[in-house]
Design a protein around this motif. Structure first.
Motif, short mmCIF file in Angstrom:
data_model
loop_
_atom_site.label_atom_id
_atom_site.label_comp_id
_atom_site.label_asym_id
_atom_site.label_seq_id
_atom_site.Cartn_x
_atom_site.Cartn_y
_atom_site.Cartn_z
N ALA A 83 0.80 -1.22 0.04
CA ALA A 83 0.07 -0.18 0.03
C ALA A 83 0.85 1.35 -0.03
N VAL A 84 2.09 1.20 0.79
CA VAL A 84 2.71 2.46 0.75
C VAL A 84 3.25 2.81 -0.70
N PHE A 85 3.80 1.38 -1.35
CA PHE A 85 4.34 1.85 -2.60
C PHE A 85 3.28 2.44 -3.83
N SER A 86 2.10 1.87 -3.33
CA SER A 86 0.99 2.41 -4.48
C SER A 86 0.76 3.87 -3.72
N LEU A 87 0.81 4.22 -2.69
CA LEU A 87 0.76 5.70 -2.34
C LEU A 87 1.76 6.45 -2.70
N ILE A 88 3.21 6.03 -2.58
CA ILE A 88 4.23 6.72 -3.44
C ILE A 88 3.92 6.90 -4.91
N GLY A 89 3.43 6.00 -5.48
CA GLY A 89 3.03 6.16 -7.10
C GLY A 89 1.98 7.16 -7.20
N ILE A 90 1.11 7.01 -6.34
CA ILE A 90 -0.10 8.29 -6.36
C ILE A 90 0.59 9.68 -6.13
N VAL A 91 1.43 9.88 -5.04
CA VAL A 91 2.13 11.15 -4.79
C VAL A 91 3.04 11.42 -6.34
N PHE A 92 3.70 10.52 -6.74
CA PHE A 92 4.40 10.76 -8.07
C PHE A 92 3.65 10.97 -9.17
N ALA A 93 2.40 10.71 -9.35
CA ALA A 93 1.37 10.64 -10.44
C ALA A 93 1.15 12.31 -10.05
N PHE A 94 0.68 12.49 -9.14
CA PHE A 94 0.18 13.92 -8.87
C PHE A 94 1.39 15.22 -8.90
N LEU A 153 -8.68 -10.21 -2.60
CA LEU A 153 -8.78 -8.89 -2.62
C LEU A 153 -7.15 -8.57 -2.63
N ALA A 154 -6.26 -9.12 -2.02
CA ALA A 154 -4.74 -8.58 -2.22
C ALA A 154 -4.23 -9.06 -3.58
N ILE A 155 -4.45 -10.41 -4.08
CA ILE A 155 -4.22 -10.91 -5.48
C ILE A 155 -4.61 -9.94 -6.44
N VAL A 156 -5.93 -9.56 -6.24
CA VAL A 156 -6.67 -8.52 -7.34
C VAL A 156 -6.16 -7.23 -7.19
N ALA A 157 -5.60 -6.66 -6.06
CA ALA A 157 -4.93 -5.35 -5.93
C ALA A 157 -3.63 -5.65 -6.54
N GLY A 158 -3.04 -6.55 -6.52
CA GLY A 158 -1.70 -6.90 -7.09
C GLY A 158 -1.85 -6.83 -8.64
N SER A 202 -2.32 -3.21 -10.05
CA SER A 202 -1.18 -2.46 -9.77
C SER A 202 -0.23 -2.60 -10.94
N ILE A 203 -0.17 -4.11 -11.57
CA ILE A 203 0.68 -4.43 -12.49
C ILE A 203 0.25 -3.65 -13.98
N LEU A 204 -0.94 -3.22 -13.84
CA LEU A 204 -1.41 -2.52 -15.03
C LEU A 204 -0.56 -1.21 -15.58
N ILE A 205 -0.08 -0.80 -14.50
CA ILE A 205 0.76 0.51 -14.49
C ILE A 205 2.33 0.18 -14.33
N MET A 206 2.83 -1.03 -14.49
CA MET A 206 4.09 -1.52 -14.14
C MET A 206 4.60 -1.21 -12.89
N ASN A 207 3.68 -1.33 -11.87
CA ASN A 207 4.01 -1.19 -10.43
C ASN A 207 4.58 -2.39 -9.94
N PHE A 208 5.83 -2.90 -10.18
CA PHE A 208 6.17 -4.24 -9.89
C PHE A 208 6.47 -4.56 -8.48
N ILE A 209 6.82 -3.66 -7.72
CA ILE A 209 7.00 -3.96 -6.34
C ILE A 209 5.60 -4.06 -5.55
N SER A 210 4.58 -3.30 -5.80
CA SER A 210 3.33 -3.66 -5.07
C SER A 210 2.91 -4.89 -5.61
N PHE A 211 2.90 -5.14 -6.97
CA PHE A 211 2.55 -6.20 -7.83
C PHE A 211 3.17 -7.46 -6.76
N LEU A 212 4.41 -7.84 -6.73
CA LEU A 212 5.08 -8.78 -6.06
C LEU A 212 4.63 -8.88 -4.60
#
Length: 194
Positions: free
Chosen positions: A14-25, A102-107, A110-120
């Motif tokens: 979740a933290v890596f996804s949050l970092i991605g959100i901040v980076f996208a903003f 839910l965790a697998i679906v979230a992973g 997240s791979i749809l935008i190449m967020n590999f760390i969150s995916f794994l």
């Protein structure tokens, strides 16, 4: 059962996804500034004149628009991923299967935008939630076994007492019938009893 590993993996994902959100903003905000637009247009035009790899029909404004569209897409995907991860974190103790799915679906989202760390991290946490069963406490099982045995003994005792009551009732009924027959015989033998 403590699921510290699963919690940790889900929170880090979740933290890596949050970092991605901040980076996208940040990228979205910077790409809308006039300085960035003018700098990008000049460098883009120089690249088109210097190489033949980029088609000349593509303009700098089209690239900026597609870039803005991609950041919007990334934001939506990351928000969906982080929401699914938060719901998975909430349900870890209560419903581990739902949380794992839910965790697998979230992973996968997240791979749809190449967020590999969150995916794994999310895939590993989801698989662990699905595979690792809750440990049952031996003392609870012992208490459940004792309670089951007590219930079984009580039911058996009740059944036996019902049988005894039925036998007592039948013997009392026989005694009453015997007394009635004795009284009747006495009446028949004694002419003075009416």
């Amino acid at each position: 059962m403590k699921r510290t590993i699963e919690y940790t993996l889900l929170i880090i994902g979740a933290v890596f996804s949050l970092i991605g959100i901040v980076f996208a903003f940040v990228i979205k905000f910077v790409s809308k500034t006039p300085e960035f637009k003018s700098e990008f247009k000049t460098s883009f035009n120089e690249e088109i004149q210097g190489t033949q790899d980029i088609p000349s029909s593509l303009s700098a404004d089209q690239v900026l628009n597609s870039f803005a569209g991609f950041t919007n897409y990334a934001l939506v995907i990351l928000v969906i991923s982080i929401l699914l991860t938060i719901v998975a974190i909430i349900f870890v103790k209560k419903q581990r299967i739902l949380s794992g799915v839910l965790a697998i679906v979230a992973g996968l989202v997240s791979i749809l935008i190449m967020n590999f760390i969150s995916f794994l991290l999310l895939i590993v946490a989801g698989i662990m939630l699905l595979v690792r069963k809750n440990k049952t406490n031996k003392t609870n099982n012992q208490f459940e076994d004792v309670n089951f045995q007590n219930d079984l003994n009580n039911n058996q005792n009740n059944f036996e007492s019902n049988d005894n009551n039925r036998n007592n009732f039948e013997s009392n009924e026989k005694q009453v019938n015997n007394l009635d027959e004795t009284d009747k015989k006495k009446k028949d033998d004694d002419p003075y009893i009416y």
